[in-house]
Design an enzyme around this catalytic site. Sequence first.
Site, PDB file in Angstrom:
ATOM      1  N   PHE A  42      -6.868  20.549 -24.635  1.00 51.83           N
ATOM      2  CA  PHE A  42      -7.577  19.330 -25.032  1.00 51.83           C
ATOM      3  C   PHE A  42      -8.955  19.332 -24.368  1.00 51.83           C
ATOM      4  O   PHE A  42      -9.172  20.041 -23.394  1.00 51.83           O
ATOM      5  CB  PHE A  42      -6.761  18.094 -24.614  1.00 51.83           C
ATOM      6  CG  PHE A  42      -7.385  16.822 -25.092  1.00 51.83           C
ATOM      7  CD1 PHE A  42      -7.462  16.538 -26.451  1.00 51.83           C
ATOM      8  CD2 PHE A  42      -7.938  15.913 -24.203  1.00 51.83           C
ATOM      9  CE1 PHE A  42      -8.064  15.381 -26.904  1.00 51.83           C
ATOM     10  CE2 PHE A  42      -8.544  14.741 -24.650  1.00 51.83           C
ATOM     11  CZ  PHE A  42      -8.609  14.478 -25.996  1.00 51.83           C
ATOM     12  N   ASP A  43      -9.894  18.530 -24.900  1.00 53.38           N
ATOM     13  CA  ASP A  43     -11.280  18.635 -24.411  1.00 53.38           C
ATOM     14  C   ASP A  43     -11.443  18.361 -22.924  1.00 53.38           C
ATOM     15  O   ASP A  43     -12.196  19.057 -22.247  1.00 53.38           O
ATOM     16  CB  ASP A  43     -12.246  17.790 -25.265  1.00 53.38           C
ATOM     17  CG  ASP A  43     -11.966  16.298 -25.240  1.00 53.38           C
ATOM     18  OD1 ASP A  43     -10.922  15.891 -24.679  1.00 53.38           O
ATOM     19  OD2 ASP A  43     -12.776  15.535 -25.771  1.00 53.38           O
TER      20      ASP A  43
ATOM     21  N   LYS B 101      -0.135   7.797 -23.438  1.00 50.65           N
ATOM     22  CA  LYS B 101       0.426   8.117 -24.759  1.00 50.65           C
ATOM     23  C   LYS B 101       1.920   7.756 -24.724  1.00 50.65           C
ATOM     24  O   LYS B 101       2.260   6.593 -24.868  1.00 50.65           O
ATOM     25  CB  LYS B 101       0.213   9.601 -25.087  1.00 50.65           C
ATOM     26  CG  LYS B 101      -1.226   9.950 -25.484  1.00 50.65           C
ATOM     27  CD  LYS B 101      -2.138  10.093 -24.319  1.00 50.65           C
ATOM     28  CE  LYS B 101      -3.445  10.757 -24.670  1.00 50.65           C
ATOM     29  NZ  LYS B 101      -4.390  10.718 -23.541  1.00 50.65           N
TER      30      LYS B 101
ATOM     31  N   HIS C 119     -19.420  14.169 -27.481  1.00 53.42           N
ATOM     32  CA  HIS C 119     -19.067  13.238 -28.551  1.00 53.42           C
ATOM     33  C   HIS C 119     -19.086  11.776 -28.119  1.00 53.42           C
ATOM     34  O   HIS C 119     -19.238  10.891 -28.940  1.00 53.42           O
ATOM     35  CB  HIS C 119     -17.700  13.596 -29.156  1.00 53.42           C
ATOM     36  CG  HIS C 119     -16.591  13.700 -28.154  1.00 53.42           C
ATOM     37  ND1 HIS C 119     -16.494  14.736 -27.256  1.00 53.42           N
ATOM     38  CD2 HIS C 119     -15.552  12.881 -27.890  1.00 53.42           C
ATOM     39  CE1 HIS C 119     -15.428  14.550 -26.501  1.00 53.42           C
ATOM     40  NE2 HIS C 119     -14.831  13.435 -26.858  1.00 53.42           N
TER      41      HIS C 119
ATOM     42  N   ASP D 279       1.062  20.288 -20.576  1.00 54.77           N
ATOM     43  CA  ASP D 279       0.229  19.102 -20.751  1.00 54.77           C
ATOM     44  C   ASP D 279       1.092  18.215 -21.641  1.00 54.77           C
ATOM     45  O   ASP D 279       1.139  18.382 -22.855  1.00 54.77           O
ATOM     46  CB  ASP D 279      -1.102  19.475 -21.410  1.00 54.77           C
ATOM     47  CG  ASP D 279      -1.966  18.241 -21.644  1.00 54.77           C
ATOM     48  OD1 ASP D 279      -1.453  17.119 -21.509  1.00 54.77           O
ATOM     49  OD2 ASP D 279      -3.158  18.410 -21.978  1.00 54.77           O
TER      50      ASP D 279
ATOM     51  N   TYR E  16       0.826  -1.213   0.000  1.00 51.60           N
ATOM     52  CA  TYR E  16       0.000   0.000   0.000  1.00 51.60           C
ATOM     53  C   TYR E  16       0.860   1.263   0.000  1.00 51.60           C
ATOM     54  O   TYR E  16       0.606   2.195  -0.744  1.00 51.60           O
ATOM     55  CB  TYR E  16      -0.929   0.007   1.224  1.00 51.60           C
ATOM     56  CG  TYR E  16      -1.999   1.092   1.141  1.00 51.60           C
ATOM     57  CD1 TYR E  16      -3.278   0.784   0.671  1.00 51.60           C
ATOM     58  CD2 TYR E  16      -1.727   2.404   1.515  1.00 51.60           C
ATOM     59  CE1 TYR E  16      -4.248   1.765   0.570  1.00 51.60           C
ATOM     60  CE2 TYR E  16      -2.694   3.392   1.413  1.00 51.60           C
ATOM     61  CZ  TYR E  16      -3.956   3.064   0.951  1.00 51.60           C
ATOM     62  OH  TYR E  16      -4.911   4.039   0.844  1.00 51.60           O
TER      63      TYR E  16
ATOM     64  N   ALA F 184       1.451  14.961 -22.481  1.00 55.24           N
ATOM     65  CA  ALA F 184       1.081  13.584 -22.872  1.00 55.24           C
ATOM     66  C   ALA F 184       2.011  13.038 -23.956  1.00 55.24           C
ATOM     67  O   ALA F 184       2.373  11.870 -23.940  1.00 55.24           O
ATOM     68  CB  ALA F 184      -0.368  13.561 -23.360  1.00 55.24           C
TER      69      ALA F 184
HETATM   70  N1  F0G Z   1      -4.181  16.015 -22.696  1.00 51.16           N
HETATM   71  C1  F0G Z   1      -4.063  15.664 -23.980  1.00 51.16           C
HETATM   72  C2  F0G Z   1      -3.265  16.510 -24.916  1.00 51.16           C
HETATM   73  C3  F0G Z   1      -4.714  14.525 -24.451  1.00 51.16           C
HETATM   74  O1  F0G Z   1      -4.593  14.197 -25.736  1.00 51.16           O
HETATM   75  C4  F0G Z   1      -5.465  13.735 -23.541  1.00 51.16           C
HETATM   76  C5  F0G Z   1      -6.161  12.562 -23.990  1.00 51.16           C
HETATM   77  C6  F0G Z   1      -5.524  14.137 -22.206  1.00 51.16           C
HETATM   78  C7  F0G Z   1      -4.869  15.290 -21.820  1.00 51.16           C
HETATM   79  C8  F0G Z   1      -6.304  13.382 -21.171  1.00 51.16           C
HETATM   80  O2  F0G Z   1      -5.643  12.219 -20.812  1.00 51.16           O
HETATM   81  O3  F0G Z   1      -7.163  10.353 -21.474  1.00 51.16           O
HETATM   82  O4  F0G Z   1      -5.293   9.995 -19.856  1.00 51.16           O
HETATM   83  O5  F0G Z   1      -7.290  11.295 -19.199  1.00 51.16           O
HETATM   84  N2  F0G Z   1      -6.330  12.288 -25.179  1.00 51.16           N
HETATM   85  C9  F0G Z   1      -6.928  11.112 -25.748  1.00 51.16           C
HETATM   86  C10 F0G Z   1      -7.009  11.261 -27.234  1.00 51.16           C
HETATM   87  C11 F0G Z   1      -8.208  10.706 -25.117  1.00 51.16           C
HETATM   88  O6  F0G Z   1      -7.658  10.402 -27.864  1.00 51.16           O
HETATM   89  O7  F0G Z   1      -6.414  12.174 -27.814  1.00 51.16           O
HETATM   90  P1  F0G Z   1      -6.396  10.904 -20.315  1.00 51.16           P
END
Ligand code: F0G
Length: 449
Positions: free
Chosen positions: A123-124, A257, A441, A214, A71, A216
């Site tokens: 990002f969304d 990613k 979406h 960000d 843990y 990723a």
């Molecule tokens: N930031 C970026 C630039 C992303 O592309 C994503 C996710 C996230 C944050 C969120 O990360 O999914 O681990 O919570 N992108 C995916 C895509 C879903 O299909 O581009 P997460």
Amino acid sequence: MDRTIEPFKIKMVEPIKLTTREQRETILRSAHFNMFQIAAEDVIIDLLTDSGTSAMSSKQWSGILDGDESYAGARSWYRFESVIRDLTGMPHVLPTHQGRASERILFELVGGPGKVIPGNYHFDTTRGNIEHSGARAVDLLTEEASHTRSRYPFKGNIDVNQLNRLIDDVGAEQIPLCVITITNNSVGGQPVSLENLRQTHDICQRSGIKLFLDAARFAENAWLIHERESGQKHRSVREIVREMFDLADGAMISAKKDGLVNIGGVLLMREDDLAQRADSLLILTEGFVTYGGLAGRDLEAMAQGFTEVLDEDYLAYRIASVAYLGQRLLDAGIQIIEPPGGHAIYIDACEFCPHIPAEQYPGQSLVCAFYRHAGIRAVEIGSVMFGKNHSHKELTRLAIPRRVYTKSQIDYVADAIIEVHQQRQTLRGLRITEASQTLRHFTAKFAEL
Ligand code: F0G
């Protein structure tokens, strides 16, 4: 011999179920023309996302067996923390279950009504978390990013003049931080230059605003800097990655990613006080600070993934394989966002089917056509995903999972899309019959016009 090949061999395979066009027609209709509602088993080539879809290496899988599931203070945690500290130089490393969990914690701490969070293009989920906190998300793209054909090498950059203006307009005290997304997913996986990061760092520092990445797709961004930015060719990707993080006060990383894992995330910070408050939230909603909602084995797989992703033979192959698909489409007269970026090819849906107006979701129409024709699953990035107000372009994204598909499968994708393009006059627009308020979406239902 000057030829890029996959720098790995296949050790384990997963069968793909092949479907007929008639079967796919029925599936498409019962899913209300929404790819998120289709079972993955019914997809032949899945380019919905590059997130969490990577093939792990044999070393990652052996790490899965070796994971320490204690843990607190597990061996896997110490390894993970040391790999991430080495890579980024950030003192505070918080594991989370995925990128958006890092976003939620961060914006709960720094967001809130009246606050403004600028970025190169959120990002969304990032935008969603900023707005959920009551703050306002502002995208400050450069002019180059709006030209599909422009071969400007760093279309992911933030417009620093607009950033300066925003700071003058709303006041630095309203802007807790600025987010730079590397690579810039929403404008085509386009990279951000080191020069742009340095300029943003200087502006933020002068104004007392924190700079967060960000990150990723940090390794793909670093490789594209190595390839495209003057004076960077002689530097290793690891060095470039380190400089990118050195310019920031913190970062949110979706490890799904460039972490080369199926689940996991990281939240990084320099400031002790902010990190302490983040720790408390992490314990409340994710898990104790040394596992953050993950299993020890996930931390092992991430530690190994974040190491492997810096392999320059892998990155050369990765970027070349995405560019190969892009070039095949361009050669056939299909307009994509040029130049190809890091993780995906983005087709300009308005150019593909000019007879479908933006309000009839041409990007989604292409998504449906690719599925119907060849069982390929892509995703719309345009008015369906962002809503009309935030939509930048009507795009269809073909995201390439890491180390998953062979060149022959990518050729199948290119051939299929070229065939759909030859029959593009037959494509029809769509209307939304049902949709939720946020992130619509995932669940929206459509009908063909
Ligand atoms: N930031 C970026 C630039 C992303 O592309 C994503 C996710 C996230 C944050 C969120 O990360 O999914 O681990 O919570 N992108 C995916 C895509 C879903 O299909 O581009 P997460």
